[in-house]
Motif scaffolding. Sequence first.
Motif: not given
Lengths: 131, 538
Positions: B476-479, B486-491, B496-499
Amino acid sequence: MYEPSAEGEARVFAKYLIGRDIDDTCAQLYARAAGELGSGQDVRDRKILAFALRHVWALGPLDAISALRRPKSILRAKLLLMSAILEARPEFSEKFLPADHSGMERAALLYYAGRTVARAIAGFALLGVIA
Amino acid sequence: MIDSDVIVVGSGATGSMAAQTIIEGGGSVLMLDVGRTDRHYAGLLPEQDYLEIRRTDPEQHRYLLGESFESVLASSSSTGAQLTPPRRHVVADVDRFLPISSPNFFPMESLALGGLGSAWGLGCCVFSGAELKAARLPVAGMKAAYDVVAARIGISGERDDAQPYTFSYLDGIQPSIPLDPTAAVVYKNYARHRNRMHGDGFYMGRPALALLTESRDGRNATQLRDMDFYSDAERAAWRPWITIETLRKHERFQYAGDRFVTRFEEREGEVSVVTLAMGDLEERTYRCRRLILASGTLGTARIVLRSQRRPAASLPLLCNPFAYIPCLVPARAGRSMPERNTGLAQLELFHDPGQRNDDVAMASIYSYRSLMLFRLLRETPIDLQDARPLMRALMSGLLIMAVQYPESRSAGKYLRLEPDAATPTRDRLHVNYELTRDENARVGWREKLYLRAMRRLGAWPLRRLYPGHGSSIHYAGTLPFSDMEKPYTLSPDGRVWGTNKIFVADGSGFAYLPAKGLTLSLMANAHRVAAGVLKTTA
């Protein structure tokens, strides 16, 4: 180097492992499995195997010392393979399944525990001879 | 041209739950999946009890040892070595399509229909409110989602000291499976020492399992044939393929197998999903309005890293530290085993020193049943002629304790994608996984407490086996979920943030990894994310 056929090898190993003769089906199964395993790369391991097959009395000591010092050796791998095949034969399965042990059978376990120690010591000496 | 409103990538526990939620909510789903299945062994397995098979079937070597004797010949430390031949399809093609280089991390991944859920131990645990908050999961949303998932899959368990850590507040729980006599000795000792055990922070009880003990929904109650490591023929155990099979009858559900998803691209209100054919590596692109990634934490990380094309990134990673501790119950050595039972977990032992259900370690305790003796002989450092009668006698008194510890983020645990022209995707995952000194010390401290607890319960720990980081098969915990873009995080809703239209339904977002079995929480989160996607589609 003495090398019996794979089926001959199966009969030697089965006799050593469970003290019983095996039928052709079982021996052929081992021969097929041993083909998948290969003959091993290590020259010393192959010498140990050949010695054990030529001098069947040495199988126990060499198995015991291999278990401690060379657990991935070809002798150990082949014995484990034979053991697994015997375990998967209905005629021998009871020798591998848990069962209620009598007092005599429990006492015999002490004998096996002592014998394996003695074998490891003898095997240590034999390894020096073979080398 | 849109292929489907929603594309779900992966058919495992999370993909199947997400797809079911979308379909039940009126949406349409195209599932992209590799979908490896066992096309051989299932047809060989007789519908008999394990012990009956052992005593009567002359062909048993074919599925117990494998047609190529792979069960005996595989190194005991290789990935998937614990899988029986009928389960080995779970790791088929993984080395080629999901290559990893790592000095210290040895994960198990899957490209099978049903993913790792095809070999899941069926343990179900509800994360506490504190654990959900630490993982940055919404407490109310997850509680509602746990109810939905539990009702779908069916759970058996018992109201006992473990309940707050297993099925907790969930309703509709079926009765537990019978207790094996070896585990029963330990459980009886626990009842006798209950107050002292609680004083030390230990709580024991029966596991909650995704295993039916009462028939429902076309699935049978378990017949206790002890074939759980080999077959799902009874359908008593919930597996993702059971849900996929039901979904495939639905006209709004399509399944595209043999497709390996490599990356996505979002443009002008559409998402393009690029796939490779497993055979000739032919590229094909599918289009949708919303994409749900449910490829497993490591698989999803690969897809996101390939797709986002930001500066080379290292992503954090979480995986529960893990150890096997075989224990001997002398009172049960040299005894026969009951004909009918299951090889699944018999007991759970939770360590909750603060009694706040916020920092809990978990041990699952198994009896050594329905696995062959040669697996024990291989690990025994004595000659095989003597090892057989000795281990045969000890086998009935043997318990295997699998201990997992909670895990938080730290600097030495990360992954990144590196170029590798020799692989079908032209990259490979590099993983580093090192605990800090403090983390190692805490794991060691808890392990000693577990050893002491087991001795008190009449089970002597024989040795400690550390299969290495990654072997807990909990990733777990990669995003991680984040309130800030922030890049490479999830809302918080899994986007996926940025999408705008890419969502992640697996464990990638969990910012903390409780030691409790993860799968039920993964499925609940997948349902929650998919329900959110459905709202945005509407």
